[in-house]
Design an enzyme around this catalytic site. Structure first.
Site, PDB file in Angstrom:
ATOM      1  N   ASP A 242       0.847  -1.195   0.000  1.00  0.00           N
ATOM      2  CA  ASP A 242       0.000   0.000   0.000  1.00  0.00           C
ATOM      3  C   ASP A 242       0.886   1.249   0.000  1.00  0.00           C
ATOM      4  O   ASP A 242       0.544   2.269  -0.594  1.00  0.00           O
ATOM      5  CB  ASP A 242      -0.913  -0.014   1.239  1.00  0.00           C
ATOM      6  CG  ASP A 242      -2.202   0.757   1.029  1.00  0.00           C
ATOM      7  OD1 ASP A 242      -2.260   1.553   0.083  1.00  0.00           O
ATOM      8  OD2 ASP A 242      -3.141   0.573   1.820  1.00  0.00           O
TER       9      ASP A 242
ATOM     10  N   HIS B  12      -8.094  -1.407   8.668  1.00  0.00           N
ATOM     11  CA  HIS B  12      -7.071  -0.876   7.753  1.00  0.00           C
ATOM     12  C   HIS B  12      -7.284   0.634   7.658  1.00  0.00           C
ATOM     13  O   HIS B  12      -8.143   1.100   6.921  1.00  0.00           O
ATOM     14  CB  HIS B  12      -7.262  -1.567   6.393  1.00  0.00           C
ATOM     15  CG  HIS B  12      -6.367  -1.104   5.294  1.00  0.00           C
ATOM     16  ND1 HIS B  12      -5.315  -1.869   4.814  1.00  0.00           N
ATOM     17  CD2 HIS B  12      -6.372   0.026   4.528  1.00  0.00           C
ATOM     18  CE1 HIS B  12      -4.728  -1.232   3.809  1.00  0.00           C
ATOM     19  NE2 HIS B  12      -5.345  -0.070   3.622  1.00  0.00           N
TER      20      HIS B  12
ATOM     21  N   HIS C 232      -6.226   4.569   6.990  1.00  0.00           N
ATOM     22  CA  HIS C 232      -5.358   5.608   6.431  1.00  0.00           C
ATOM     23  C   HIS C 232      -5.507   6.820   7.349  1.00  0.00           C
ATOM     24  O   HIS C 232      -6.573   7.064   7.910  1.00  0.00           O
ATOM     25  CB  HIS C 232      -5.761   5.921   4.984  1.00  0.00           C
ATOM     26  CG  HIS C 232      -5.337   4.837   4.026  1.00  0.00           C
ATOM     27  ND1 HIS C 232      -4.241   4.952   3.212  1.00  0.00           N
ATOM     28  CD2 HIS C 232      -5.828   3.597   3.805  1.00  0.00           C
ATOM     29  CE1 HIS C 232      -4.098   3.844   2.504  1.00  0.00           C
ATOM     30  NE2 HIS C 232      -5.055   2.991   2.841  1.00  0.00           N
TER      31      HIS C 232
ATOM     32  N   CYS D 202      -3.465   5.624  -2.038  1.00  0.00           N
ATOM     33  CA  CYS D 202      -4.130   4.782  -3.026  1.00  0.00           C
ATOM     34  C   CYS D 202      -4.234   5.593  -4.299  1.00  0.00           C
ATOM     35  O   CYS D 202      -4.755   6.710  -4.288  1.00  0.00           O
ATOM     36  CB  CYS D 202      -5.510   4.350  -2.547  1.00  0.00           C
ATOM     37  SG  CYS D 202      -6.361   3.371  -3.800  1.00  0.00           S
TER      38      CYS D 202
HETATM   39  P1  HMG Z   1      -8.852  -4.488 -16.858  1.00  0.00           P
HETATM   40  O1  HMG Z   1      -8.160  -3.585 -17.813  1.00  0.00           O
HETATM   41  O2  HMG Z   1     -10.316  -4.325 -16.665  1.00  0.00           O
HETATM   42  O3  HMG Z   1      -8.545  -6.023 -17.106  1.00  0.00           O
HETATM   43  O4  HMG Z   1      -8.116  -4.357 -15.470  1.00  0.00           O
HETATM   44  P2  HMG Z   1      -8.322  -6.950 -18.308  1.00  0.00           P
HETATM   45  O5  HMG Z   1      -8.586  -8.331 -17.813  1.00  0.00           O
HETATM   46  O6  HMG Z   1      -9.049  -6.449 -19.525  1.00  0.00           O
HETATM   47  O7  HMG Z   1      -6.738  -6.840 -18.570  1.00  0.00           O
HETATM   48  C1  HMG Z   1      -6.102  -5.721 -19.132  1.00  0.00           C
HETATM   49  C2  HMG Z   1      -4.608  -5.963 -19.254  1.00  0.00           C
HETATM   50  O8  HMG Z   1      -4.040  -6.184 -17.954  1.00  0.00           O
HETATM   51  C3  HMG Z   1      -4.244  -7.210 -20.059  1.00  0.00           C
HETATM   52  O9  HMG Z   1      -2.985  -6.952 -20.663  1.00  0.00           O
HETATM   53  C4  HMG Z   1      -4.058  -8.261 -18.987  1.00  0.00           C
HETATM   54  O10 HMG Z   1      -3.207  -9.306 -19.381  1.00  0.00           O
HETATM   55  C5  HMG Z   1      -3.421  -7.472 -17.880  1.00  0.00           C
HETATM   56  P3  HMG Z   1      -2.860  -6.523 -22.213  1.00  0.00           P
HETATM   57  O11 HMG Z   1      -3.541  -7.629 -22.954  1.00  0.00           O
HETATM   58  O12 HMG Z   1      -3.603  -5.199 -22.339  1.00  0.00           O
HETATM   59  O13 HMG Z   1      -1.379  -6.406 -22.422  1.00  0.00           O
HETATM   60  N1  HMG Z   1      -3.675  -8.038 -16.556  1.00  0.00           N
HETATM   61  C6  HMG Z   1      -2.711  -8.302 -15.653  1.00  0.00           C
HETATM   62  N2  HMG Z   1      -1.381  -8.155 -15.677  1.00  0.00           N
HETATM   63  C7  HMG Z   1      -0.706  -8.544 -14.579  1.00  0.00           C
HETATM   64  N3  HMG Z   1      -1.295  -9.038 -13.469  1.00  0.00           N
HETATM   65  C8  HMG Z   1      -2.621  -9.204 -13.418  1.00  0.00           C
HETATM   66  C9  HMG Z   1      -3.389  -8.828 -14.549  1.00  0.00           C
HETATM   67  N4  HMG Z   1      -4.704  -8.856 -14.815  1.00  0.00           N
HETATM   68  C10 HMG Z   1      -4.869  -8.375 -16.050  1.00  0.00           C
HETATM   69  N5  HMG Z   1      -3.194  -9.695 -12.330  1.00  0.00           N
HETATM   70  C11 HMG Z   1      -7.445  -5.163 -13.304  1.00  0.00           C
HETATM   71  C12 HMG Z   1      -8.558  -5.065 -14.333  1.00  0.00           C
HETATM   72  C13 HMG Z   1      -8.046  -5.649 -12.022  1.00  0.00           C
HETATM   73  C14 HMG Z   1      -6.375  -6.115 -13.822  1.00  0.00           C
HETATM   74  C15 HMG Z   1      -6.841  -3.752 -13.150  1.00  0.00           C
HETATM   75  O14 HMG Z   1      -7.885  -2.861 -12.875  1.00  0.00           O
HETATM   76  C16 HMG Z   1      -5.813  -3.668 -12.041  1.00  0.00           C
HETATM   77  O15 HMG Z   1      -4.761  -4.325 -12.076  1.00  0.00           O
HETATM   78  N6  HMG Z   1      -6.066  -2.817 -11.062  1.00  0.00           N
HETATM   79  C17 HMG Z   1      -5.119  -2.636  -9.965  1.00  0.00           C
HETATM   80  C18 HMG Z   1      -5.769  -1.916  -8.887  1.00  0.00           C
HETATM   81  C19 HMG Z   1      -4.823  -1.764  -7.713  1.00  0.00           C
HETATM   82  O16 HMG Z   1      -3.788  -2.397  -7.585  1.00  0.00           O
HETATM   83  N7  HMG Z   1      -5.233  -0.850  -6.824  1.00  0.00           N
HETATM   84  C20 HMG Z   1      -4.495  -0.585  -5.632  1.00  0.00           C
HETATM   85  C21 HMG Z   1      -4.683  -1.664  -4.629  1.00  0.00           C
HETATM   86  S1  HMG Z   1      -6.233  -1.598  -3.756  1.00  0.00           S
HETATM   87  C22 HMG Z   1      -5.935  -0.574  -2.415  1.00  0.00           C
HETATM   88  O17 HMG Z   1      -4.888   0.024  -2.328  1.00  0.00           O
HETATM   89  C23 HMG Z   1      -6.943  -0.518  -1.314  1.00  0.00           C
HETATM   90  C24 HMG Z   1      -6.522  -1.300  -0.066  1.00  0.00           C
HETATM   91  O18 HMG Z   1      -5.277  -0.831   0.434  1.00  0.00           O
HETATM   92  C25 HMG Z   1      -7.583  -1.172   1.041  1.00  0.00           C
HETATM   93  C26 HMG Z   1      -7.978   0.289   1.318  1.00  0.00           C
HETATM   94  O19 HMG Z   1      -7.152   1.128   1.660  1.00  0.00           O
HETATM   95  O20 HMG Z   1      -9.173   0.529   1.159  1.00  0.00           O
HETATM   96  C27 HMG Z   1      -6.357  -2.793  -0.373  1.00  0.00           C
HETATM   97 MG    MG Z   2      -5.104   0.986   1.680  1.00  0.00          MG
END
Ligand code: HMG
Ligand code: MG
Length: 298
Positions: A15, A206, A208, A239
């Site tokens: 995070d 969790h 912030h 985030c």
């Molecule tokens: P999308 O564009 O809707 O998905 O993204 P897709 O299935 O169409 O895939 C698009 C491209 O991403 C493709 O590649 C996939 O292969 C690739 P391309 O064909 O264009 O070259 N792909 C991946 N690559 C690597 N690893 C993977 C993966 N999946 C697809 N796992 C998706 C949907 C969920 C993948 C995207 O939106 C994403 O990765 N989002 C990341 C969000 C994120 O990390 N946010 C921060 C964390 S959450 C947070 O911080 C909150 C938390 O701390 C709690 C709080 O504070 O509330 C947990």
């Molecule tokens: Mg968080």
């Protein structure tokens, strides 16, 4: 009666670093992981297997896992959004995989590009496969009190999403105050809605610290029996999809609170404080942890 204990799930390397403008090389992330583990932290989130196009800072998480030291009792945890992420996590040898959704529809669309219901369906095979592989599954719920796009979130909405995730097979939920808007009264209202149907041992908080209320909120949840807290060394974090959200509450500040309450964690606070200061120096950022600053200033 035995001593009261609590568990910290360390967030700095995930995070925290996912929101730093400059990506940190995998070798250095692994070095920091090892130092955190040496300070007694037993649950450390090492990174995430998400799309590098969405979060470039978390690219090479597989290389972080390849370079860390493992030891008995150390849980190496990672975030996965889908089956592709899970496969990466399993190959890299993660102990816990964490899925993530939100109590807010608009936040979910921006964070993982799907609705809450779609995310739950997307997690179904992920949780099943993780369980078959013998892994523990954690599930994050973002925006449990407030959302940057929708404002206030009803506790009943969080309870509903919580129950769905537990029904899916999640072993633990992490309730995220993603943008740091919660205050103790709202944490109590949230727990009033959730605790009747879910055991407190399956819940973590969790926080912030955007508005400086995280320690007060943790204290409120301690009164309700919560004993799992997510925090980040030196308050790293934020985030990318929650504009203006600052870092997680600092691990140093939570440890200082718990120590004062006579709640044991097995973590060496001065060691975490020294590391936090060192990380801030390397990243050329101020150290937002009051406890960290107090313990490391001469
Ligand atoms: P999308 O564009 O809707 O998905 O993204 P897709 O299935 O169409 O895939 C698009 C491209 O991403 C493709 O590649 C996939 O292969 C690739 P391309 O064909 O264009 O070259 N792909 C991946 N690559 C690597 N690893 C993977 C993966 N999946 C697809 N796992 C998706 C949907 C969920 C993948 C995207 O939106 C994403 O990765 N989002 C990341 C969000 C994120 O990390 N946010 C921060 C964390 S959450 C947070 O911080 C909150 C938390 O701390 C709690 C709080 O504070 O509330 C947990
Ligand atoms: Mg968080």
């Amino acid at each position: 009666m035995g001593q009261d204990t609590a568990t910290i799930v360390e967030m700095g390397l995930r995070d925290g670093l996912q929101n730093e403008p400059t990506p940190v090389p995998a070798a250095l992330r692994a070095e920091w992981f090892n130092a955190l583990a040496d300070s007694g932290l037993n649950r450390i989130e090492a990174g995430s297997f998400v799309s590098p196009k969405w979060v470039p800072q978390m690219a090479d998480t597989d290389q972080v896992l390849a370079q860390i030291r493992r030891r008995e009792g150390l849980s190496v945890e990672v975030l996965v959004p889908n089956s592709k992420g899970l496969n990466g996590a399993l190959q890299a040898g993660a102990d816990v995989v964490s899925v993530f959704t939100a109590a807010s529809e608009s936040f979910n669309q921006r964070n993982i590009n799907c609705s809450i219901a779609e995310s739950i369906e997307r997690f179904r095979p992920v949780v099943e496969q993780a369980k078959t592989a013998g892994k523990k599954v954690r599930a994050y719920i973002s925006c449990v009190v407030g959302c940057p796009y929708e404002g206030r979130i009803e506790p009943g909405q969080v309870a509903m999403v919580s129950e769905q995730l537990i029904a899916l097979g999640a072993d633990e939920l992490s309730l995220g105050d993603t943008i740091g808007v919660a205050r103790p009264r709202e944490i109590h209202a949230l727990l009033d809605a959730i605790l009747p149907s879910l055991p407190v041992s399956q819940l973590g908080l969790h926080c912030h610290d955007t508005r400086g209320q995280a320690i007060a909120n943790i204290y409120a949840s301690l009164e309700r029996g919560i004993r799992t807290f997510d925090s980040a060394v030196a308050g790293l974090g934020g985030c990318p999809y929650a504009k203006g959200a600052t870092g997680n509450v600092a691990t140093e500040d939570v440890l200082y609170l718990l120590e004062g309450e006579g709640i044991a964690t097995g973590i060496d606070l001065p060691a975490v404080a020294r590391l936090g200061q060192q990380i801030c120096t390397t990243l050329k950022r101020p150290n937002p942890s009051r406890t960290g600053r107090a313990l490391t200033s001469q």
